[in-house]
Design an enzyme around this catalytic site. Structure first.
Site, PDB file in Angstrom:
ATOM      1  N   ASP A   1       0.885  -1.211   0.482  1.00 14.86           N
ATOM      2  CA  ASP A   1      -0.190   0.257  -0.100  1.00 14.86           C
ATOM      3  C   ASP A   1       0.953   1.581   0.368  1.00 14.86           C
ATOM      4  O   ASP A   1       0.885   1.698   0.982  1.00 14.86           O
ATOM      5  CB  ASP A   1      -0.336   0.132   1.377  1.00 14.86           C
ATOM      6  CG  ASP A   1      -1.903   0.861   1.086  1.00 14.86           C
ATOM      7  OD1 ASP A   1      -2.017   1.495   0.164  1.00 14.86           O
ATOM      8  OD2 ASP A   1      -3.263   1.160   1.779  1.00 14.86           O
TER       9      ASP A   1
ATOM     10  N   CYS B   1       0.581   4.714   2.077  1.00 16.92           N
ATOM     11  CA  CYS B   1      -0.841   4.911   3.064  1.00 16.92           C
ATOM     12  C   CYS B   1      -0.015   5.904   4.062  1.00 16.92           C
ATOM     13  O   CYS B   1       0.914   5.502   3.972  1.00 16.92           O
ATOM     14  CB  CYS B   1      -1.365   3.282   3.432  1.00 16.92           C
ATOM     15  SG  CYS B   1      -1.806   3.248   4.722  1.00 16.92           S
TER      16      CYS B   1
ATOM     17  N   ASN C   1      -7.187  -2.213   7.548  1.00 19.17           N
ATOM     18  CA  ASN C   1      -7.203  -1.142   9.529  1.00 19.17           C
ATOM     19  C   ASN C   1      -7.596   0.576   8.880  1.00 19.17           C
ATOM     20  O   ASN C   1      -7.092   1.286   9.343  1.00 19.17           O
ATOM     21  CB  ASN C   1      -5.688  -1.518   9.641  1.00 19.17           C
ATOM     22  CG  ASN C   1      -5.293  -0.744   9.395  1.00 19.17           C
ATOM     23  OD1 ASN C   1      -4.672  -0.980   7.513  1.00 19.17           O
ATOM     24  ND2 ASN C   1      -4.032  -0.981   9.062  1.00 19.17           N
TER      25      ASN C   1
ATOM     26  N   ILE D   1     -12.574   6.211   8.637  1.00 22.53           N
ATOM     27  CA  ILE D   1     -13.066   7.058   8.838  1.00 22.53           C
ATOM     28  C   ILE D   1     -13.339   7.418  10.429  1.00 22.53           C
ATOM     29  O   ILE D   1     -13.946   6.443  10.506  1.00 22.53           O
ATOM     30  CB  ILE D   1     -13.654   7.869   7.086  1.00 22.53           C
ATOM     31  CG1 ILE D   1     -13.338   7.634   6.230  1.00 22.53           C
ATOM     32  CG2 ILE D   1     -14.400   8.995   7.561  1.00 22.53           C
ATOM     33  CD1 ILE D   1     -14.525   7.168   5.012  1.00 22.53           C
TER      34      ILE D   1
ATOM     35  N   HIS E   1      -7.660   7.185   7.433  1.00 24.58           N
ATOM     36  CA  HIS E   1      -6.306   6.469   6.489  1.00 24.58           C
ATOM     37  C   HIS E   1      -6.945   5.893   5.992  1.00 24.58           C
ATOM     38  O   HIS E   1      -8.017   5.049   5.962  1.00 24.58           O
ATOM     39  CB  HIS E   1      -6.425   5.411   8.597  1.00 24.58           C
ATOM     40  CG  HIS E   1      -5.340   4.426   8.080  1.00 24.58           C
ATOM     41  ND1 HIS E   1      -5.150   3.196   8.673  1.00 24.58           N
ATOM     42  CD2 HIS E   1      -3.977   4.629   7.216  1.00 24.58           C
ATOM     43  CE1 HIS E   1      -4.136   2.165   8.550  1.00 24.58           C
ATOM     44  NE2 HIS E   1      -3.701   3.270   7.898  1.00 24.58           N
TER      45      HIS E   1
ATOM     46  N   SER F   1      -6.142   8.770  19.475  1.00 24.89           N
ATOM     47  CA  SER F   1      -5.261   8.917  18.735  1.00 24.89           C
ATOM     48  C   SER F   1      -4.411  10.003  19.013  1.00 24.89           C
ATOM     49  O   SER F   1      -5.275  10.695  19.397  1.00 24.89           O
ATOM     50  CB  SER F   1      -5.579   8.442  17.021  1.00 24.89           C
ATOM     51  OG  SER F   1      -6.435   7.801  16.286  1.00 24.89           O
TER      52      SER F   1
ATOM     53  N   HIS G   1       4.004   4.788  13.744  1.00 25.94           N
ATOM     54  CA  HIS G   1       2.428   5.081  12.947  1.00 25.94           C
ATOM     55  C   HIS G   1       1.131   4.858  13.322  1.00 25.94           C
ATOM     56  O   HIS G   1       0.350   5.192  12.969  1.00 25.94           O
ATOM     57  CB  HIS G   1       2.869   4.391  10.826  1.00 25.94           C
ATOM     58  CG  HIS G   1       1.705   2.817  10.766  1.00 25.94           C
ATOM     59  ND1 HIS G   1       2.350   2.270  12.545  1.00 25.94           N
ATOM     60  CD2 HIS G   1       1.424   2.597  10.394  1.00 25.94           C
ATOM     61  CE1 HIS G   1       1.693   0.895  12.075  1.00 25.94           C
ATOM     62  NE2 HIS G   1       1.327   1.461  10.898  1.00 25.94           N
TER      63      HIS G   1
ATOM     64  N   ALA H   1      -0.300   2.338  16.802  1.00 25.83           N
ATOM     65  CA  ALA H   1      -0.367   1.449  17.636  1.00 25.83           C
ATOM     66  C   ALA H   1       0.344   0.032  17.558  1.00 25.83           C
ATOM     67  O   ALA H   1       1.326  -0.969  18.021  1.00 25.83           O
ATOM     68  CB  ALA H   1      -2.036   0.799  18.928  1.00 25.83           C
ATOM     69  N   GLY H   2       0.024  -0.584  16.414  1.00 28.75           N
ATOM     70  CA  GLY H   2       0.785  -2.098  16.415  1.00 28.75           C
ATOM     71  C   GLY H   2       0.261  -2.869  16.192  1.00 28.75           C
ATOM     72  O   GLY H   2      -0.590  -2.819  17.335  1.00 28.75           O
TER      73      GLY H   2
END
Length: 397
Positions: free
Chosen positions: A74, A77, A162, A165, A180, A309, A326, A328-329
């Protein structure tokens, strides 16, 4: 110094997390990356986890080379967010209508617009360079040219996984809009095409992991990849900008009496390549699951669909190549999340959020992600927090 330095094969690995907490497969990926002959430095963010080829949450700086798998499929992204003049008091108790309007106007999942969005008809959306951008599509890899119509119809769409909006509220009560997404299917196809080309090149045959195949500077293959890469990154930027403009129009219509105003939009890639200079050396810096956090630069670090966030400002830490996490992972795979959690768990963990709570999004449950507060705390020398947000509406693909 807040990072931990772990020995690598050719260069040390700088980690903004406890190495003991990183899964073994991800650590092996990092060691594989550290063996690349072209590597100048490797920084690892606190949201690190296993990825395809290259580790998510890695910042890879190379001299005269770039690895397509270190960008991911992606391309471009990233995130966009904007603060509005609305406050929490302006929002209705039932937010289902607002969520429904977003889903009606902005296609999600594999959806696309029936006709390409004309940015000239969007309120305040810049159109400079638009025709030139699409004109350059004719120069990208011939394998994807026949998909031009689809690429145009997917411009301004969310996608799945993931991507999301959200309508959020910060700690002061201000309402934010956030989203995202990336370069949709056209970015994926360009990435996969060039990964295949890279794997076939002679200089990549001896690598410990063929997924780490690179293009080398001053070669036709590198030139073709850079051209397509930067075009796809631009596509992703336009995609988010158009969605944000559509999102703002929805909010204007839903709150006509409020005469909603908007601050400048914050936007950042987190799967991309940039040309940067460190220690007097020109480098190609690949951030896969990482944002640029140069001094004073704004960024967005999201958590999961139920935790909130952060809007951050970079501190310009060169040790991390001016980077930060970028998000939380993930702490578990999508398959593992589906096995462990139920829709009841999802409903409980997203209480107070207007969102899907069905089996199709259980793999995105907050419990599948690392605690965002801990991730933020581990990078205090990389960014400072500007605003803390909590979603009240979340649209997923």
């Amino acid at each position: 110094m807040s990072y931990t330095e772990v020995p690598g094969i050719r260069v040390p690995i700088r980690m903004w997390t406890d190495p003991a907490t990183v899964e073994g497969a991800a650590m092996q990926q990092l060691r594989n990356i550290s063996s690349l002959p072209w590597l100048h430095g490797l920084a690892v963010m606190p949201d690190v986890h296993l990825g395809k080829g290259a580790t998510v949450g890695s910042v890879i700086a190379m001299r005269g080379a770039v690895c397509p798998a270190a960008v991911g499929v992606d391309i471009g992204c990233g995130m966009s967010a904007v603060k509005t003049t609305l406050t929490a008091k302006d929002l209705p108790d039932d937010l289902s209508r607002l969520r429904s309007k977003i889903e009606q106007i902005i296609p999600v999942g594999q959806g696309k617009h029936s006709d390409p969005v004309d940015p000239r008809k969007l309120h305040g959306h810049p159109t400079a360079g638009w025709d030139d951008f699409w004109g350059r599509f004719d120069e990208v890899a011939p394998e994807v040219k026949w998909r031009r119509e689809r690429a145009m119809q997917q411009m301004g769409t969310l996608g799945g996984g993931n991507h999301f909006i959200e309508v959020c509220v910060d700690t002061t009560g201000a309402v934010w809009l956030m989203l995202h997404s990336g370069s949709r299917n056209i970015g994926k196809e360009l990435a996969e095409h060039h990964m295949g080309v890279a794997r076939s090149l002679p200089h990549n045959q001896g690598l410990v992991d063929r997924d780490l195949a690179v293009f080398i500077a001053d070669t036709p293959q590198m030139g073709a990849y850079r051209q397509d890469l930067f075009w796809a990154q631009e596509y992703a930027k336009h995609n988010r900008a158009i969605m944000m403009a559509l999102f703002q129009d929805i909010v204007r219509r839903e709150f006509p009496k409020a005469k909603v105003g908007f601050d400048s939009v914050i936007s950042c890639h987190h799967n991309y390549v940039a040309e940067e200079r460190y220690d007097g050396v020109d480098l190609l810096v690949t951030r896969k699951g990482a944002i640029r956090a140069g001094s004073g630069e704004y960024g967005i670090i999201p958590g999961s669909m139920g935790t909130g966030s952060y809007i951050v400002r970079g501190l310009g830490n060169a040790d991390s190549f001016n980077s930060a996490s970028h998000g939380a992972g993930r702490k578990m795979s999508r398959t593992a999340a589906k096995k462990r959690f139920t829709t009841s768990d999802l409903a409980e963990q997203t209480k107070g959020v207007e969102c899907r709570k069905d089996p199709g999004v259980v793999d995105e449950i907050p419990g599948a992600y690392k605690p965002i507060e801990k991730v933020i705390a581990q990078q205090k020398d990389l960014v400072e927090v500007v605003a803390q947000l909590k979603q009240v509406v979340c649209v997923k693909g």
